[in-house]
Design a protein around this motif. Sequence first.
Motif, PDB file in Angstrom:
ATOM      1  N   ASP A  37      44.675  26.763  18.254  1.00  0.00           N
ATOM      2  CA  ASP A  37      44.371  25.442  17.706  1.00  0.00           C
ATOM      3  C   ASP A  37      43.579  24.575  18.673  1.00  0.00           C
ATOM      4  O   ASP A  37      42.887  23.651  18.259  1.00  0.00           O
ATOM      5  N   LYS A  38      43.690  24.850  19.972  1.00  0.00           N
ATOM      6  CA  LYS A  38      42.990  24.025  20.964  1.00  0.00           C
ATOM      7  C   LYS A  38      41.626  24.590  21.328  1.00  0.00           C
ATOM      8  O   LYS A  38      40.923  24.010  22.147  1.00  0.00           O
ATOM      9  N   SER A  39      41.244  25.723  20.753  1.00  0.00           N
ATOM     10  CA  SER A  39      39.975  26.349  21.119  1.00  0.00           C
ATOM     11  C   SER A  39      39.065  26.430  19.912  1.00  0.00           C
ATOM     12  O   SER A  39      39.463  26.941  18.866  1.00  0.00           O
ATOM     13  N   SER A  40      37.854  25.940  20.074  1.00  0.00           N
ATOM     14  CA  SER A  40      36.878  26.005  18.987  1.00  0.00           C
ATOM     15  C   SER A  40      36.096  27.307  19.033  1.00  0.00           C
ATOM     16  O   SER A  40      35.292  27.588  18.154  1.00  0.00           O
ATOM     17  N   ILE A  41      36.292  28.107  20.070  1.00  0.00           N
ATOM     18  CA  ILE A  41      35.580  29.368  20.206  1.00  0.00           C
ATOM     19  C   ILE A  41      36.558  30.516  20.036  1.00  0.00           C
ATOM     20  O   ILE A  41      37.765  30.338  20.087  1.00  0.00           O
ATOM     21  N   ASN A  42      36.019  31.721  19.832  1.00  0.00           N
ATOM     22  CA  ASN A  42      36.898  32.855  19.588  1.00  0.00           C
ATOM     23  C   ASN A  42      37.497  33.376  20.897  1.00  0.00           C
ATOM     24  O   ASN A  42      37.069  33.004  21.989  1.00  0.00           O
ATOM     25  N   LEU A  43      38.481  34.258  20.747  1.00  0.00           N
ATOM     26  CA  LEU A  43      39.219  34.733  21.916  1.00  0.00           C
ATOM     27  C   LEU A  43      38.347  35.517  22.881  1.00  0.00           C
ATOM     28  O   LEU A  43      38.565  35.475  24.095  1.00  0.00           O
ATOM     29  N   ALA A  44      37.357  36.245  22.355  1.00  0.00           N
ATOM     30  CA  ALA A  44      36.476  37.015  23.240  1.00  0.00           C
ATOM     31  C   ALA A  44      35.709  36.076  24.176  1.00  0.00           C
ATOM     32  O   ALA A  44      35.594  36.346  25.379  1.00  0.00           O
ATOM     33  N   GLU A  45      35.203  34.967  23.654  1.00  0.00           N
ATOM     34  CA  GLU A  45      34.466  34.029  24.494  1.00  0.00           C
ATOM     35  C   GLU A  45      35.384  33.357  25.508  1.00  0.00           C
ATOM     36  O   GLU A  45      34.991  33.091  26.645  1.00  0.00           O
ATOM     37  N   ILE A  46      36.632  33.066  25.097  1.00  0.00           N
ATOM     38  CA  ILE A  46      37.604  32.519  26.049  1.00  0.00           C
ATOM     39  C   ILE A  46      37.829  33.525  27.172  1.00  0.00           C
ATOM     40  O   ILE A  46      37.866  33.168  28.356  1.00  0.00           O
ATOM     41  N   ALA A  47      37.965  34.797  26.796  1.00  0.00           N
ATOM     42  CA  ALA A  47      38.210  35.845  27.792  1.00  0.00           C
ATOM     43  C   ALA A  47      37.041  35.954  28.769  1.00  0.00           C
ATOM     44  O   ALA A  47      37.239  36.061  29.984  1.00  0.00           O
ATOM     45  N   TYR A  48      35.802  35.933  28.241  1.00  0.00           N
ATOM     46  CA  TYR A  48      34.628  35.987  29.120  1.00  0.00           C
ATOM     47  C   TYR A  48      34.632  34.808  30.095  1.00  0.00           C
ATOM     48  O   TYR A  48      34.342  34.957  31.281  1.00  0.00           O
ATOM     49  N   ASP A  49      34.976  33.641  29.569  1.00  0.00           N
ATOM     50  CA  ASP A  49      34.978  32.425  30.390  1.00  0.00           C
ATOM     51  C   ASP A  49      36.032  32.511  31.495  1.00  0.00           C
ATOM     52  O   ASP A  49      35.809  32.054  32.623  1.00  0.00           O
ATOM     53  N   ILE A  50      37.192  33.091  31.185  1.00  0.00           N
ATOM     54  CA  ILE A  50      38.253  33.240  32.191  1.00  0.00           C
ATOM     55  C   ILE A  50      37.750  34.073  33.367  1.00  0.00           C
ATOM     56  O   ILE A  50      37.936  33.715  34.530  1.00  0.00           O
ATOM     57  N   VAL A  51      37.118  35.210  33.063  1.00  0.00           N
ATOM     58  CA  VAL A  51      36.651  36.088  34.134  1.00  0.00           C
ATOM     59  C   VAL A  51      35.525  35.428  34.913  1.00  0.00           C
ATOM     60  O   VAL A  51      35.502  35.449  36.149  1.00  0.00           O
ATOM     61  N   LYS A  52      34.595  34.817  34.189  1.00  0.00           N
ATOM     62  CA  LYS A  52      33.428  34.223  34.850  1.00  0.00           C
ATOM     63  C   LYS A  52      33.796  33.010  35.700  1.00  0.00           C
ATOM     64  O   LYS A  52      33.336  32.861  36.831  1.00  0.00           O
ATOM     65  N   ASN A  53      34.641  32.128  35.155  1.00  0.00           N
ATOM     66  CA  ASN A  53      34.868  30.829  35.800  1.00  0.00           C
ATOM     67  C   ASN A  53      36.306  30.563  36.240  1.00  0.00           C
ATOM     68  O   ASN A  53      36.569  29.526  36.849  1.00  0.00           O
ATOM     69  N   SER A  98      39.346  26.541  34.786  1.00  0.00           N
ATOM     70  CA  SER A  98      38.212  26.013  34.018  1.00  0.00           C
ATOM     71  C   SER A  98      38.294  26.401  32.552  1.00  0.00           C
ATOM     72  O   SER A  98      38.101  25.572  31.664  1.00  0.00           O
ATOM     73  N   ALA A  99      38.618  27.658  32.284  1.00  0.00           N
ATOM     74  CA  ALA A  99      38.574  28.159  30.909  1.00  0.00           C
ATOM     75  C   ALA A  99      39.772  27.733  30.075  1.00  0.00           C
ATOM     76  O   ALA A  99      39.682  27.630  28.861  1.00  0.00           O
ATOM     77  N   LEU A 100      40.911  27.476  30.731  1.00  0.00           N
ATOM     78  CA  LEU A 100      42.147  27.225  30.000  1.00  0.00           C
ATOM     79  C   LEU A 100      42.739  25.858  30.318  1.00  0.00           C
ATOM     80  O   LEU A 100      43.958  25.686  30.286  1.00  0.00           O
ATOM     81  N   LYS A 101      41.889  24.890  30.584  1.00  0.00           N
ATOM     82  CA  LYS A 101      42.413  23.583  31.004  1.00  0.00           C
ATOM     83  C   LYS A 101      43.111  22.832  29.872  1.00  0.00           C
ATOM     84  O   LYS A 101      43.806  21.849  30.122  1.00  0.00           O
ATOM     85  N   PHE A 102      42.939  23.264  28.630  1.00  0.00           N
ATOM     86  CA  PHE A 102      43.612  22.609  27.509  1.00  0.00           C
ATOM     87  C   PHE A 102      44.783  23.440  26.969  1.00  0.00           C
ATOM     88  O   PHE A 102      45.366  23.089  25.953  1.00  0.00           O
ATOM     89  N   ILE A 103      45.109  24.537  27.637  1.00  0.00           N
ATOM     90  CA  ILE A 103      46.065  25.508  27.113  1.00  0.00           C
ATOM     91  C   ILE A 103      47.273  25.595  28.047  1.00  0.00           C
ATOM     92  O   ILE A 103      47.119  25.587  29.267  1.00  0.00           O
ATOM     93  N   PRO A 104      48.502  25.707  27.506  1.00  0.00           N
ATOM     94  CA  PRO A 104      49.664  25.893  28.372  1.00  0.00           C
ATOM     95  C   PRO A 104      49.568  27.200  29.161  1.00  0.00           C
ATOM     96  O   PRO A 104      49.326  28.262  28.593  1.00  0.00           O
ATOM     97  N   ILE A 105      49.752  27.102  30.465  1.00  0.00           N
ATOM     98  CA  ILE A 105      49.753  28.280  31.333  1.00  0.00           C
ATOM     99  C   ILE A 105      51.082  28.314  32.072  1.00  0.00           C
ATOM    100  O   ILE A 105      51.481  27.327  32.680  1.00  0.00           O
ATOM    101  N   ALA A 106      51.754  29.448  32.022  1.00  0.00           N
ATOM    102  CA  ALA A 106      53.000  29.611  32.785  1.00  0.00           C
ATOM    103  C   ALA A 106      52.675  30.334  34.078  1.00  0.00           C
ATOM    104  O   ALA A 106      51.965  31.342  34.076  1.00  0.00           O
ATOM    105  N   ARG A 107      53.202  29.824  35.178  1.00  0.00           N
ATOM    106  CA  ARG A 107      52.987  30.428  36.490  1.00  0.00           C
ATOM    107  C   ARG A 107      54.329  30.788  37.114  1.00  0.00           C
ATOM    108  O   ARG A 107      55.232  29.971  37.173  1.00  0.00           O
TER     109      ARG A 107
END
Length: 860
Positions: free
Chosen positions: A373-389, A393-402
């Motif tokens: 719901d928080k991403s206007s792009i598809n999961l593949a583009e999110i995945a590319y962004d995670i690796v690249k940046n 940067s790629a998941l600043k609007f998404i809950p991340i558990a550490r």
Amino acid sequence: MDDKNIKIVVSGDICINLLQWKTNSCVGNLNWQSYPYVHSDLKPGEALLLSKLIASATNLPIISPEIDYSNRLFPEEMLHSTSELGLFSVSGNKSDKDKVYRIKNFLGYSGPCSEIPKLLPIVNDDENADLVILDDEDNGFNSSEEFWPLALKSPNKKPVVIYKMNNPIGSNSLWKHLEEFHIENTIVVINADDLRSKGVNISRSLSWERTALDFIWQLNNNPSLSFLAKCHHLIVPFGLEGAIHYRNDGTSESRLYFLTNEFEGDFIKDSQGSMYGLLSCFTAGLAHNIVFGILNDENLNESISEGIREGIVYSQKYFIHGFGKNPEAEVCPNSDIFAEGENDFIYKEQIQDVVIRNSNNPNCRACWYIIKDKSSINLAEIAYDIVKNGEESALKFIPIARFGNLKTVDRTEIESYRSIKNLMLEYISTKNTVRPLSIAVFGTPGSGKSFGVTEVASSIAPGLIKKINFNLSQLQTLEDLNNAFHKVRDLSLEGKLPLVFFDEFDSSFATKLGWLKYFLAPMQDGVFREGDSIHPIGKAIFVFAGGTSSTFEQFCGEEIEDEKEQKYFMREFQSAKGPDFISRLRGYVNILGPNQTDENWDQLFIVRRAMLLRSLIERKVPHLINGKGEAQIDNGVLRAMLKVARYKHESRSMEAIMEMSMLTNAKKWEQSYLPSKEQLKLHVDEEQFSRHLMQDAFFSEKIETLAMNTYQKHEMLKADNDHKVPSKLWNNIDDDIRNTSIDQIKHIPDALHRINYDIVSVKEKASVIKFTVKELNTLGAYEHKRWCLQKKEAGWVYGKEKNSNSKTHPSLVAWEILPEDRKRRVIDTVKFWPEILADANFKIEKLKSLCYCEVHGLLD
């Protein structure tokens, strides 16, 4: 606030808080001076504290009950609380020398036992108040109408009301009055823990999705909350990290506000003490924005939205400041917490929000993910962004558990790991425990079973927990198992908490699952038998890692569909003491790993792969990350690593491919640095991997052929419609038309991403899909906009007639006002894409949605 004419009334239950704390003794020779010096101070509580917080937050005069603290003498019939303070680190780190006073022990209340505690009248009450704020602690105010603000009791007065309720019941007199006369403008604020204390089953600190969905289900189905469902606005804070706003003001919607890097309960550590007034401080943030909205004629819902954000910020800053370094000298509350400063650790812009899915369908509730719901792009583009940046940067609007070095955004993993973390925390804090904490972990080989649980444990108590491993498939006798228990016992006697991994616990020993029965006594009683001797194991965490079963459900036989097979399995399972073993477990985790576990439900596998790949790059080849944090990796390599169907050995295969690549002195992970096909074959389908790798090259070399085929099909369609012979062939057309056609083909991958499709190179001719009307309109609009931008950049402008010399064109208008016949021509061209791509051995593949229910029409 600039406008001082707004009138705010605050009232409610009254309490005086007595604070006591110790410091070093006075210097002197008298006997008493050899003991600690005990300080005490009186502070406002309940409505008195709330009025001060509102005054500080709004910078406006507050109409409220008042009390003189100068003589320090208060009537016995007034409610008092007593708390012992202590010095606590600001950060929660014990080595932190920066300390403030917070509550160490809450000692309790004193007041009249046989009657309602003394309440105070509102000084200079005003029936024309714009905002009324009530602090109902269920200590008598809600049944004492004579103390209610005039604005509530006067006819035809409609103030905005913030009702901070401690005891969520709909039978008190105050609620009934508000429900009858002021419900439209009333905002109810209730702490989530107050709901839970009434038996409302809302999960705590697992995932934001789970908490939100539990809340909605309870509100829709729990009879004890039916009165709250009538609220036009209900706000429920969850710790200091999030809140839910339920609306029933003509718009039925619930919205979750949350911090992406924290979950409920994360902010306050056990070593930081506690504070009263946190919900009051949240209410002050809410009130600040309600006042701003009243002054600016703002929509109440917008004011509430910003108010929730400020409430979270204010309450966190209030807790951190505590009672300051000297409770007697410092003003509490400190006005600095209501002003944004350069050194603030939290800003309201960091707080995200999302509409909560409202469904009673359990499958739909299970597949709701905030990341979708928080991403206007598809999961593949999110995945590319995670690796690249990187994730930040790629998941600043998404809950991340550490958990230490483990990061995950997968809701299923988050809930499992946090469940285990909660179990471990509770176990560590429990004294005189006689039995180990037993947890099971399942996953395919290489999925990271050991890594995940180890990181969770290490993040809790790194100095206390010590890991030890035993592989049961390598043990030959019961004596070997007893020797393992002795090693565990020795660690426990050293004062350590053993984290004991029993790998492949489900392997055979004489019979199938033969080891299980030998763990029953150690799991249940915390002892093991050696000959005639019984030895206590001590405090320990047992982690049973599956070797033959990849999921808990598979271990239990729940995945067996054939009835005869199921009965046979259960006979064997019961004979091996499987049910007894399960009854002693306190939790389990199914580790998902980088491979897709279920075609319908597991769509986050590509994001898991991306996070693993980014982590491998950071740890193993950090020189491939530039100063901006960007990973230097070829697009083909990235696509192949993320989209290959399966890794034969899960995460070990991803790591192996990186280690086999020649990256030591590389500046970028180029395709030429990858291992040979023969080596790749050990870990992936090398042919499929190569086609993903070379997809850009395959597509580029066929662009002109694709453009020619598209042009010719379109010309034939026009000729058929006009009953004419096709016009110019491809070789005879103008360069301008040729280049336009080629440019359209180049942008097909980007266009298809708009409707959640991707292009995949395949060996043989692919099947031809058919776009829906909605998809065709989306593609047509995208293609037209792209064409318009290209024309405008080349100097073309709108004109009633097409003129190449003056560069005018009648179609240079927005898609919405483009004539229908021209729209149809654009869409007719798009219709050919599946056919011409299939002829060139390109498959149009649907990018999976996270929500199985949406895809299959299962939403309520």
